[in-house]
Design an enzyme around this catalytic site. Structure first.
Site, PDB file in Angstrom:
ATOM      1  N   SER A   1       3.484  -1.345  -5.398  1.00  0.00           N
ATOM      2  CA  SER A   1       2.132  -0.820  -5.428  1.00  0.00           C
ATOM      3  C   SER A   1       1.591  -0.380  -4.075  1.00  0.00           C
ATOM      4  O   SER A   1       0.609   0.358  -4.025  1.00  0.00           O
ATOM      5  CB  SER A   1       1.191  -1.880  -6.016  1.00  0.00           C
ATOM      6  OG  SER A   1       1.108  -2.993  -5.146  1.00  0.00           O
TER       7      SER A   1
ATOM      8  N   SER B   1       6.043  -5.221  -4.061  1.00  0.00           N
ATOM      9  CA  SER B   1       5.093  -4.147  -3.746  1.00  0.00           C
ATOM     10  C   SER B   1       5.058  -3.714  -2.289  1.00  0.00           C
ATOM     11  O   SER B   1       4.460  -2.694  -1.965  1.00  0.00           O
ATOM     12  CB  SER B   1       3.679  -4.545  -4.188  1.00  0.00           C
ATOM     13  OG  SER B   1       3.540  -4.344  -5.576  1.00  0.00           O
TER      14      SER B   1
ATOM     15  N   LYS C   1      -4.008  -1.596   3.141  1.00  0.00           N
ATOM     16  CA  LYS C   1      -3.980  -1.399   1.688  1.00  0.00           C
ATOM     17  C   LYS C   1      -5.380  -1.698   1.138  1.00  0.00           C
ATOM     18  O   LYS C   1      -6.036  -2.652   1.577  1.00  0.00           O
ATOM     19  CB  LYS C   1      -2.940  -2.354   1.081  1.00  0.00           C
ATOM     20  CG  LYS C   1      -2.670  -2.126  -0.407  1.00  0.00           C
ATOM     21  CD  LYS C   1      -1.546  -3.054  -0.896  1.00  0.00           C
ATOM     22  CE  LYS C   1      -1.208  -2.839  -2.361  1.00  0.00           C
ATOM     23  NZ  LYS C   1      -0.119  -3.739  -2.812  1.00  0.00           N
TER      24      LYS C   1
END
Lengths: 497, 493
Positions: free
Chosen positions: B157, B181, B82
């Protein structure tokens, strides 16, 4: 206008930079006087993703100072973020301690010049990180940021408003510096910003049987003892004048902060109550609360040496003067050297005289010669040498003036034994009765007029005795023991009938 | 039977085959890079792709193996990170204009650990800006698409990581989870996502959103890969004061052992209004499976769940408002060219550098921490936090694991909730309490909707019960074939 009666209340906030090897929350070096932005790492720079880690040594130093000031050490302490935007604060928040400081309330005794001691109440002392510095170079349209200082461990000590005059505020600052030096938590060099002072000042004015309290002002960032005293004096007069000219303004204004202009000798308003920051304190979620065990506190307390105040009392009992005691205590290394020498030879007065006489003179000469501070303890003369030389003076082996010469040779030559130095320099006093009698006899033989004066002229008796004593010393090349010379001279003169 | 595609192998299988030199790391890496090349223009799972560096890394792995060296447990396995994890290579942008050009001078602890384990980094994945969002639409670089239906969001996210894993663009990925997330996009993309116990994985190098809630965790195609990844990234770290000081267990060791005498708690608050019937049915079917295999099913109550979202949207923005204060245009990151004084520099740099959702949360958080409001918001939220923890403590006296849906519904269409922040915040309704309590939570695929979109069930356990959660999930997973289904993505044109 007649001045009303009034009482001065001064409290102090003092920031002490702790001389740890690394910074408060990271391993970057805690260095001074280095090139800009070299004492930094990701944490100091506030890079994305970095996290703070508490510096154990900084906590120990803070506990040491807290304990020396009589503060209660918290069993649990936590860290809070204090938010404000400024370019010298890379995270735009400072990690500090808001409502659970490491060191709580305490009381410390402070010596006053009149020989009395004063109890000063400490409100709290907490740890935080210092900010960097902004450099505004003339002719430049931009400001430069140096983050070397950012993240330096700071101990903020807050007193109750216990100082009743500017001099006391200054004395407390000086006392605190001494304590920090003795604890080796700070060198206390004011020019380098090791300590910064923020006095809070207000007046209680008595008029018509009523007491009026003026609004408190805080003077920011003072970095000399002199400016503390001057700024407090200025503020007292300013608040008094304001009270006399515009009473409602003087009483109703909220707490304000003011800056000190050292050149003009005045304070100027920086921020009024209405403009006060909202720091939005909240517990720092990157740090866990710190548990301080009693065991840890006890171990730290064993590292606390005898503090200046206690030593001062001890030196007074050795019958040193206040001035001598204060001079020896100025630097811990010097006081330690003195103590070691006294332990070897119980002659405190003579050792103090040697250290504050020829030693201090030599140290001062070297300081001006080299341009950096040379202490008495830096001269290379050991406690055992001071002790031996003091002993030689005490038992008459050398004269006081010879001792100065011997001391100088100990500093400048490779000789380490004061006795050998005295021999080499030919400064040992000769206390052989036969030899001394021979010099006495020779001196008398050469000076019949002086003998006549001694015998017949009472007005000249003492002068001629002195003359003859000088003649004997001259014949002995200064090595005769003056006491023995005097005794033998008088005996011989009496015998001459 | 034909040899399966390299990109269909799990991370664990790849690692084993590479270690045994049955396949070359370079071939595996190339296979995933080809997938990225084919599908990422459609999915936009990645912010940055490291074609050459990944091949070079894989080459080095192969050469080491050729020399007979022993490498780490992920040697040669292509991984995605990420883009809020700091890496010495490439950029670390957080999908924000603020950090568009930011290169980190250090690696996050998890990156260092993955490197030591021999992982190959194929790229960094898209996210909602600074991890604030539930759809990956709040990215300054454009949204990520769900591989199962590219008209739908992947969740967020960590939507980029979820889409990359589901779309076989990498063997496994790391995400971060502040309020769901990892788990929510894992559910919406049909993969496994694990948010570890707070403190199990070092946060050092994770760009902070809400420090007391953030955790890094694995996003994988099966449970065993999650255990494998957790083995690599978990453990104490002197650089993170909130990391747990004890060494973690080996999560692979007893993974395949069937669980015994498990008590599963069903919190009634998680099965109420607003839960899609298909999701509810799928989760209940999974619960029935456990019941049929000897688990005791108990009703539990988590009465303060309904305050979870409110508490979360005070605590997280409050911490974020402080964590994001450093992005001011002074030292690094976006700096406005138009400032006339210092205040302008701050205000304009931040207004230009941050997207609307980030600005909204900074304002919410600043307000909540302001003098005069602190007690009513931040302090009260902290009290709710304690009550939610107490709820879980009470529930875990009656059960070993709590099972719930991960999300109220399957993936929604792009844009469907963009204009309604509150509706978007409610996507996290089942996931936030896990972060608030600091307990581990996992999303495991448990079915598909009639529209072909994945459904996830959430498994929650007491702190440091990851071994137990993984074992139970593995037991379920092996009896079902959800993980073998593969999205049909239209190749990029």
């Amino acid at each position: 206008m007649p001045q009303p009666e009034y009482k001065v209340l001064i409290g102090m906030e003092i920031h002490v930079q702790l001389a740890t090897a690394s910074k408060m929350f990271t391993g970057a070096a805690n260095g001074f006087n280095e090139d800009p932005n070299t004492q930094v790492d990701g944490v100091v720079l506030g890079l994305p993703g970095v996290l703070p880690v508490i510096n154990r040594r900084a906590v120990e130093m803070a506990i040491m100072v807290g304990a020396a000031l009589g503060c209660a050490i918290a069993a649990e302490t936590k860290w809070d973020r204090k938010s404000y935007y400024y370019p010298d604060l890379p995270k735009n928040y400072q990690i500090s301690q808001y409502d659970q400081p490491l060191c709580g309330a305490g009381t410390v005794m402070m010596p006053l010049p009149n020989g009395e001691t004063k109890a000063v109440r400490i409100r709290r002392a907490h740890l935080e990180e210092d900010a960097g510095k902004l450099l505004h170079e003339s002719g430049q349209s931009a400001s430069l940021v140096d983050l070397n200082r950012a993240g330096t461990p700071l101990l903020e000590i807050v007193t109750e408003p216990d100082f009743s005059c500017p001099e006391e505020a200054r004395l407390f600052g000086e006392e605190l510096r001494q304590i920090c030096r003795y604890l080796c938590v700070s060198q206390g060099i004011m020019q380098q910003g090791h300590m910064r002072f923020e006095p809070n000042i207000n007046l209680h004015i008595f008029e018509d049987g009523k007491a009026y309290k003026t609004a408190i002002t805080e003077v920011k960032n003072l970095n000399s003892f002199r400016s503390v005293e001057r700024a407090c004096e200025y503020e007292i007069q300013r608040q008094l004048t304001e009270f006399l000219t515009d009473r409602s303004a003087a009483l109703q204004a909220g707490k304000s902060t003011r800056g000190w202009d050292d050149d003009k000798g005045c304070t100027t308003l920086q921020r009024s109550k209405e403009e006060a920051h909202d720091y939005r304190y909240f517990p720092d979620p990157d740090l866990v609360p710190l548990h301080v065990s009693q065991d840890w506190i006890n171990r730290i307390k064993t590292q606390i040496p005898e503090l200046p105040m206690a030593r001062f009392q001890r030196y007074m009992q050795m019958e040193l003067t206040r001035k001598e005691a204060a001079a020896l205590l100025e630097d811990k290394a010097v006081a330690d050297l003195f103590d070691m020498a006294v332990e070897i030879k119980q002659l405190p007065k003579r050792i103090a005289n040697l250290m504050l006489g020829p030693a201090a003179k030599t140290a001062n000469a070297l300081t001006s010669e080299r341009g950096t501070s040379v202490l008495i303890s830096d001269l290379g003369v050991q406690a055992s040498q001071y002790a031996k030389l003091a002993g030689m003076m005490e038992d008459g082996t050398v004269s006081a003036s010879a001792a100065v010469t011997i001391f100088e040779s100990l500093c400048s030559s490779t000789e380490t034994d004061p006795m050998v130095a005295a021999e080499k320099l030919g400064l040992l006093q000769i206390r052989d009765t036969g030899a001394t009698q021979a010099w006495v006899d020779a001196a008398l033989a050469n000076n019949p007029q002086a003998i006549a004066d001694y015998k017949n002229n009472p007005k000249k008796k003492q002068a001629s005795l002195g003359f003859l004593r000088g003649a004997v010393m001259k014949l002995s090349h200064g090595k005769a023991d003056p006491k023995m010379v005097g005794e033998l001279l008088e005996q011989t003169l009496e015998k001459l009938g | 039977m034909a040899e399966p595609l390299l990109t269909e192998l799990s991370a664990r299988e790849l690692a084993q085959k590479i270690a045994k030199r049955e396949i070359r790391a370079v071939d595996a890496t190339r296979a995933f890079l080809e997938q990225i090349d084919t599908y990422d223009r459609t999915l936009h799972a990645f912010n940055e792709i490291y074609n050459d560096a990944a091949i070079a890394q894989a080459d080095a792995v192969d050469h080491s193996l050729d020399r007979g060296e022993n490498l780490g447990v992920l040697a040669g396995v292509p991984i995605a990170l990420k883009d809020n994890l700091c890496t010495l290579f490439g950029h670390t942008t957080c999908s924000s204009k603020m950090l568009q050009n930011f290169c980190s001078p250090y690696d996050a602890t998890v990156v260092t650990k993955l490197k030591a384990a021999g992982a190959i980094f194929v790229g960094k994945t898209n996210l909602d800006e600074f991890a604030m969002g539930s759809s990956t639409e709040n990215s300054a670089f454009g949204p990520t698409h769900n591989p199962w239906n590219t008209q739908c969001v992947p969740g967020g996210s960590s939507g980029g990581s979820a889409a990359a894993v589901a779309g076989r663009l990498c063997a496994a990925a790391l995400g971060s989870d502040t309020g769901g997330s990892i788990r929510q996009p894992a559910a919406l993309c049909g993969i496994v996502g694990l948010k570890p116990t707070y403190g199990l994985v070092s946060r050092y190098g994770l760009v902070a959103f809400a420090s007391s809630l953030d955790q890094i965790g694995p996003m994988t195609r099966d449970v065993r890969d999650a255990a494998l990844m957790l083995n690599v990234i978990a453990g104490p770290d002197a650089k993170d004061s909130t990391s747990w000081p004890q060494p973690p267990p080996d999560y692979l060791r007893d993974l395949e052992k069937p669980p015994e005498k498990i008590r599963i708690g069903l919190p009634k608050e998680f099965f109420g209004d607003g839960l899609a019937a298909e999701v509810s049915n799928a989760v209940h079917a999974a619960v029935d499976f456990f019941r049929n295999h000897g688990a005791e099913i108990v009703q539990v109550s988590l009465p303060h769940t309904r305050y979870g979202i409110a508490a979360y949207y005070v605590i997280a923005p409050a911490e974020a408002s402080s964590n994001l204060a450093r992005y001011d245009g002074v030292h690094y990151g976006h700096r406005t060219p138009h400032a006339s004084d210092l205040f302008d520099l701050y205000a304009a740099s931040r207004a230009e550098g941050f997207g609307p959702e980030v600005q909204r949360r900074i304002m919410l958080g600043t307000y909540a921490l302001s003098s005069g409001y602190y007690d009513a918001y931040y302090l009260r939220a902290q009290k709710v936090r304690q009550l939610i923890k107490d709820d879980f403590d009470g529930a875990f006296e009656k059960c070993d694991v709590i099972i719930s849906p991960t999300t109220p519904d399957v993936a929604f269409k792009l844009g469907a909730k963009s204009s309604d922040p509150l509706a978007m915040y409610l996507c996290d309704v089942f996931t936030v309490t896990c972060n608030i309590a600091g307990i581990p939570g996992m999303s495991v695929p448990c079915g598909f909707s009639s529209t072909g979109l994945p459904i996830g069930m959430q498994m929650l356990g007491p702190v440091f019960s990851e071994s137990n959660l993984l074992r139970l999930a593995r037991f379920y997973e092996l009896a079902h074939d959800w993980r073998t289904r593969k999205p049909a993505i239209a190749p990029s044109s």
